[in-house]
Design an enzyme around this catalytic site. Structure first.
Site, PDB file in Angstrom:
ATOM      1  N   GLY A 307     -25.564  42.071  47.865  1.00  0.00           N
ATOM      2  CA  GLY A 307     -25.045  43.159  48.686  1.00  0.00           C
ATOM      3  C   GLY A 307     -25.141  44.450  47.901  1.00  0.00           C
ATOM      4  N   ARG A 343     -12.634  52.236  46.939  1.00  0.00           N
ATOM      5  CA  ARG A 343     -12.850  51.472  45.704  1.00  0.00           C
ATOM      6  C   ARG A 343     -12.112  52.010  44.486  1.00  0.00           C
ATOM      7  NH1 ARG A 343     -17.254  50.931  43.478  1.00  0.00           N
ATOM      8  NH2 ARG A 343     -17.094  48.755  42.913  1.00  0.00           N
ATOM      9  N   CYS A 373      -1.594  61.449  50.854  1.00  0.00           N
ATOM     10  CA  CYS A 373      -0.282  61.449  50.204  1.00  0.00           C
ATOM     11  C   CYS A 373      -0.022  60.134  49.487  1.00  0.00           C
ATOM     12  CB  CYS A 373       0.798  61.733  51.236  1.00  0.00           C
ATOM     13  SG  CYS A 373       0.533  63.329  51.994  1.00  0.00           S
ATOM     14  N   TYR A 402     -19.780  48.770  49.956  1.00  0.00           N
ATOM     15  CA  TYR A 402     -18.318  48.756  49.898  1.00  0.00           C
ATOM     16  C   TYR A 402     -17.764  50.182  49.963  1.00  0.00           C
ATOM     17  CZ  TYR A 402     -19.733  44.135  48.462  1.00  0.00           C
ATOM     18  OH  TYR A 402     -20.351  42.904  48.424  1.00  0.00           O
TER      19      TYR A 402
HETATM   20  C1  LIG Z   1     -19.531  39.458  48.728  1.00  0.00           C
HETATM   21  C2  LIG Z   1     -20.434  38.306  48.688  1.00  0.00           C
HETATM   22  C3  LIG Z   1     -21.774  38.459  48.298  1.00  0.00           C
HETATM   23  C4  LIG Z   1     -22.341  39.768  47.841  1.00  0.00           C
HETATM   24  O1  LIG Z   1     -21.825  40.177  46.613  1.00  0.00           O
HETATM   25  P1  LIG Z   1     -22.459  41.456  45.890  1.00  0.00           P
HETATM   26  O2  LIG Z   1     -21.661  41.571  44.643  1.00  0.00           O
HETATM   27  O3  LIG Z   1     -22.289  42.622  46.800  1.00  0.00           O
HETATM   28  O4  LIG Z   1     -23.883  41.142  45.623  1.00  0.00           O
HETATM   29  C5  LIG Z   1     -22.599  37.363  48.367  1.00  0.00           C
HETATM   30  N1  LIG Z   1     -22.128  36.149  48.761  1.00  0.00           N
HETATM   31  C6  LIG Z   1     -20.841  35.958  49.126  1.00  0.00           C
HETATM   32  C7  LIG Z   1     -20.391  34.621  49.546  1.00  0.00           C
HETATM   33  C8  LIG Z   1     -19.953  37.026  49.088  1.00  0.00           C
HETATM   34  O5  LIG Z   1     -18.677  36.821  49.427  1.00  0.00           O
END
Ligand SMILES: *Cc1c(COP(=O)(O)O)cnc(C)c1O
Length: 451
Positions: A307, A343, A373, A402
């Protein structure tokens, strides 16, 4: 020490807080400071976007995003067998991003029925969808089965039985991969914290082979393979290699017991340089190497679920300085806040911030904060940056993953506008939410207020 999902490091390179704009931009060739137009993203003027749609505004670079997909696909080419990519869409689920992924031949890793519906709406081929997650409801399992998705990652014995029951009821066959918690030791990264949730994800390594065998006897299931996801923002190959070695051993054990194992899902978690740490540049190749040496020769259909690595650097958050406030360490109050980018408040995450204007003034240390706030509404603490004045623009970098997906409307702050750039053009892909939309759908019971 365990690696586990949802873990998040503030930054892999803590020196980044003092890195100057030049250093930060040099590490990100998709960004360039033009002496006339200021900061350009994939050649597009960020000042022009801010002028056109206002701030705060998320900007996604389609060219950069596609380049990252191609880079990862090329790195995986060295594994020797095809490695399918399923984008972890919880990191950025905008339809335009999903459309780009679809065009690049990337499938989806979904973690809820909502994400499944969104992926199908975006036209993602159901065979290329993987459903992960520690708590899938019956309704979500039914939706996945009816859609005919390619893989369901089962995280417990209880879920395996429930999925068998749902599939049997619907007269369908569930394609199952068992998510294993490989319980890998750290030793490389002291900063990766252990959480209390270490057993929440996946099936304990020692129980996996027996549960897999049990799955082959349950109706409605087709046991296809194993899945593993060891955490997030991982910048070295060692933990991946350790985990995949244990998974490879498990594949051997399960096969020795006479059961077929056709696929292994290697998860996501690949880290990026939120600051200027050049050592992370080789991370995709190192990841591919870890997969190749451990699982490449086992006649498996392999896949990954990145991701952050794909999406984070391909997005930024444009914001304008509302005002500055004198203090021993001065505060620069931005029009973006923790409701937009959660984040930093949520994980103490580090995001580099650079000015959009080309002029340079003397640098000094400051805090960049939002107007919400909450004491925790600090987007960037203790940053050495050129002195900022009211009305100036800044870009908060690496927020493509994210970022917008975690936004809320806390403090009645509407969702920010979103823009996609590509091929020198830019388009609004989500207009700024009108303030009236915040209370649309709310109602006051008639019995509450008397005339
Ligand atoms: C969040 C998640 C990902 C992706 O993680 P990244 O750190 O954004 O690459 C992949 N697989 C599962 C099961 C996740 O929960």
């Amino acid at each position: 020490m365990l690696y586990h999902a949802r873990m998040d490091l503030p930054t892999l390179d803590p020196c980044a807080a003092s890195a100057g704009t030049d250093v930060l931009l040099a590490a990100r060739p998709w960004l360039r400071m033009d002496v006339q137009d200021g900061l350009l993203f994939d050649g597009v003027s960020l000042a022009a976007i801010a002028q056109g749609v206002g701030t705060p505004c998320w900007v996604t670079g389609a060219d950069t995003l596609l380049r990252r997909v191609r880079t990862l696909q090329a790195a995986m080419g060295q594994v020797g067998v095809p490695v399918a990519i399923h984008f972890a869409m919880k990191s950025n689920d905008h339809l335009a991003v999903l459309a780009l992924m679809r065009g690049a031949g990337v499938g989806m890793d979904v973690v809820s029925g909502g994400e499944l519906a969104r992926a199908l709406h975006a036209g993602i081929d159901s065979a290329g969808i993987v459903f992960s997650g520690v708590g899938k409801t019956d309704a979500e399992l039914d939706a996945a089965l009816r859609a005919g998705i390619g893989q369901i990652n089962v995280e417990s014995a209880e879920e395996l039985h429930r999925l068998s029951a749902r599939a049997t009821t619907l007269g369908l066959t569930a394609p199952v991969s068992l998510r294993v918690n490989p319980d890998v030791e750290s030793g490389t990264h002291a900063k990766i914290a252990t959480g209390h949730a270490e057993t929440k994800f996946g099936v304990a390594h020692d129980d996996a082979a027996a549960l897999y065998a049990q799955g082959t006897r349950l109706p409605g299931l087709r046991m296809d393979g194993l899945a593993v996801h060891i955490g997030s923002q991982i910048g070295v190959p060692a933990p991946f290699r350790d985990a995949y070695r244990r998974v490879a051993a498990l594949v051997g054990d399960i096969r020795a017991a006479g059961h077929a194992v056709r696929r292994v899902d290697c998860g996501g978690g690949l880290g990026i340089a939120y600051g200027d740490d050049a050592s992370l540049a080789g991370v995709p190749a190192a990841w591919a190497g870890a997969i190749a040496t451990t699982l490449g020769g086992l006649d498996l259909a392999l896949s990954i679920e990145p991701g952050r690595w794909l999406a984070a650097p391909a997005g930024l958050l444009l914001s304008r300085v509302i005002q500055t406030k004198a203090a021993p360490t001065p505060f620069v109050v931005l029009d973006a806040a923790m409701n937009d980018l959660a984040r930093p408040a949520l994980y103490d995450a580090f995001h580099a911030v650079v000015p959009v204007a080309p002029q340079r003034r003397a640098g000094r240390v400051m805090h960049l904060v939002g107007p919400v706030c909450e004491t925790g509404d600090i987007l960037a603490a203790d940053r050495r940056m050129p002195e900022m004045r009211a009305g100036e623009l800044v870009a908060i970098l690496d927020t493509g993953a994210y970022g917008a997906v975690m936004s809320s409307t806390y403090n009645a702050r509407p969702f920010a506008a979103q823009v996609m750039i590509g091929g020198g053009r830019w388009s609004v892909i989500r207009p700024r939410q009108p303030v009236e939309a915040l209370w649309a759908g709310e109602s006051v019971p008639g019995w509450l207020v008397r005339a």
